[in-house]
Motif scaffolding. Sequence first.
Motif, mmCIF file in Angstrom:
data_model
loop_
_atom_site.group_PDB
_atom_site.id
_atom_site.type_symbol
_atom_site.label_atom_id
_atom_site.label_comp_id
_atom_site.label_asym_id
_atom_site.label_seq_id
_atom_site.Cartn_x
_atom_site.Cartn_y
_atom_site.Cartn_z
ATOM 1 N N ALA A 23 0.727 -1.140 0.021
ATOM 2 C CA ALA A 23 0.300 0.121 0.061
ATOM 3 C C ALA A 23 1.105 1.930 0.130
ATOM 4 C CB ALA A 23 -0.948 0.036 1.629
ATOM 5 N N HIS A 24 1.887 1.281 0.714
ATOM 6 C CA HIS A 24 2.777 1.978 0.405
ATOM 7 C C HIS A 24 3.399 2.467 -0.398
ATOM 8 C CE1 HIS A 24 6.030 5.161 2.220
ATOM 9 N NE2 HIS A 24 6.621 4.081 1.597
ATOM 10 N N TYR A 25 3.462 1.887 -1.295
ATOM 11 C CA TYR A 25 4.667 1.546 -2.810
ATOM 12 C C TYR A 25 3.975 2.055 -3.490
ATOM 13 C CZ TYR A 25 8.733 -0.195 -1.298
ATOM 14 O OH TYR A 25 9.687 -1.784 -0.302
ATOM 15 N N ALA A 26 2.495 1.814 -3.789
ATOM 16 C CA ALA A 26 1.144 2.050 -4.282
ATOM 17 C C ALA A 26 0.267 3.703 -4.230
ATOM 18 C CB ALA A 26 -0.115 1.579 -3.873
ATOM 19 N N MET A 40 -6.215 8.165 -3.326
ATOM 20 C CA MET A 40 -6.363 7.568 -1.875
ATOM 21 C C MET A 40 -4.991 7.288 -1.296
ATOM 22 S SD MET A 40 -8.998 4.368 -2.472
ATOM 23 C CE MET A 40 -8.677 4.227 -3.902
ATOM 24 N N ASP A 41 -4.408 7.681 0.861
ATOM 25 C CA ASP A 41 -3.736 7.362 0.621
ATOM 26 C C ASP A 41 -3.740 5.992 1.583
ATOM 27 O OD1 ASP A 41 -5.202 6.268 3.051
ATOM 28 O OD2 ASP A 41 -5.172 8.370 3.877
ATOM 29 N N ALA A 42 -2.816 5.278 1.443
ATOM 30 C CA ALA A 42 -2.037 4.106 1.975
ATOM 31 C C ALA A 42 -3.136 3.097 2.738
ATOM 32 C CB ALA A 42 -0.801 4.141 2.817
ATOM 33 N N SER A 43 -3.412 3.721 3.756
ATOM 34 C CA SER A 43 -4.344 2.896 4.616
ATOM 35 C C SER A 43 -6.055 2.598 4.016
ATOM 36 C CB SER A 43 -4.572 4.225 6.109
ATOM 37 O OG SER A 43 -5.505 5.316 5.723
ATOM 38 N N GLU A 44 -6.119 3.777 3.095
ATOM 39 C CA GLU A 44 -7.281 3.407 2.207
ATOM 40 C C GLU A 44 -7.225 2.641 0.996
ATOM 41 O OE1 GLU A 44 -9.927 7.805 1.176
ATOM 42 O OE2 GLU A 44 -7.598 7.915 1.152
ATOM 43 N N LEU A 45 -6.136 2.414 0.762
ATOM 44 C CA LEU A 45 -5.000 1.780 0.034
ATOM 45 C C LEU A 45 -5.300 -0.185 0.384
ATOM 46 C CD1 LEU A 45 -2.252 3.437 -2.441
ATOM 47 C CD2 LEU A 45 -4.760 2.660 -3.463
ATOM 48 N N GLU A 46 -4.653 -0.127 1.420
ATOM 49 C CA GLU A 46 -4.728 -1.451 2.046
ATOM 50 C C GLU A 46 -5.832 -2.325 2.134
ATOM 51 O OE1 GLU A 46 -3.715 -1.425 6.441
ATOM 52 O OE2 GLU A 46 -1.226 -0.079 5.657
ATOM 53 N N LYS A 47 -7.082 -1.821 2.266
ATOM 54 C CA LYS A 47 -8.251 -2.205 2.225
ATOM 55 C C LYS A 47 -8.490 -3.170 0.568
ATOM 56 C CE LYS A 47 -10.279 1.098 4.447
ATOM 57 N NZ LYS A 47 -11.468 2.581 4.874
ATOM 58 N N PHE A 48 -8.220 -2.593 -0.457
ATOM 59 C CA PHE A 48 -7.749 -3.266 -1.525
ATOM 60 C C PHE A 48 -7.186 -4.151 -1.507
ATOM 61 C CE2 PHE A 48 -9.222 1.135 -2.622
ATOM 62 C CZ PHE A 48 -10.679 0.696 -3.943
ATOM 63 N N TYR A 49 -6.089 -4.248 -1.023
ATOM 64 C CA TYR A 49 -5.173 -5.484 -0.553
ATOM 65 C C TYR A 49 -6.073 -6.339 0.025
ATOM 66 C CZ TYR A 49 -1.217 -3.374 -3.252
ATOM 67 O OH TYR A 49 -0.558 -3.144 -3.976
ATOM 68 N N TYR A 50 -6.749 -6.308 1.230
ATOM 69 C CA TYR A 50 -7.756 -7.273 1.890
ATOM 70 C C TYR A 50 -8.495 -7.862 0.633
ATOM 71 C CZ TYR A 50 -4.837 -6.197 6.085
ATOM 72 O OH TYR A 50 -3.686 -6.089 7.350
ATOM 73 N N MET A 51 -9.521 -7.119 0.223
ATOM 74 C CA MET A 51 -10.244 -7.305 -1.026
ATOM 75 C C MET A 51 -9.808 -8.397 -1.881
ATOM 76 S SD MET A 51 -12.478 -4.440 -1.434
ATOM 77 C CE MET A 51 -12.213 -3.951 -3.297
ATOM 78 N N LEU A 52 -7.978 -7.677 -2.354
ATOM 79 C CA LEU A 52 -7.626 -9.202 -2.910
ATOM 80 C C LEU A 52 -7.360 -10.296 -2.302
ATOM 81 C CD1 LEU A 52 -5.555 -6.795 -4.902
ATOM 82 C CD2 LEU A 52 -7.501 -8.332 -6.189
ATOM 83 N N MET A 53 -7.407 -10.500 -1.256
ATOM 84 C CA MET A 53 -6.977 -11.602 -0.468
ATOM 85 C C MET A 53 -8.443 -12.370 -0.062
ATOM 86 S SD MET A 53 -3.988 -10.418 2.310
ATOM 87 C CE MET A 53 -4.436 -12.108 3.072
#
Length: 64
Positions: A23-26, A40-53
Motif C-alpha cells: 500500500a505504501h509503494y502504491a 487515496m492514501d496508503a491506509s485506504e489502499l490497504e483495503k483493496f489488498y485485503y479485498m484481493l485476499m
Amino acid sequence: MKERFGIVNIVKEIQETDIPKLAHYADKEANPLYPVPKLMDASELEKFYYMLMSLTSEKGDCVL
C-alpha cells in the motif's frame, strides 16, 4: 471479459504481512502521478489488498 482472459477475483499470493508495504509503494507511485477521480492514501489502499485476499463466493465475487 474477465472469464475470457482468465482474470481471477483473488490473488492468493498476497501475504497479509506484505500489505502495509504494498500500500505504501502504491501510494507513492500513484499519488499525484496518475489522474484518478479520487486520491487515496496508503491506509485506504490497504483495503483493496485485503479485498484481493478475501474468500470468494460461489459466483467468484469477493465477499467482505
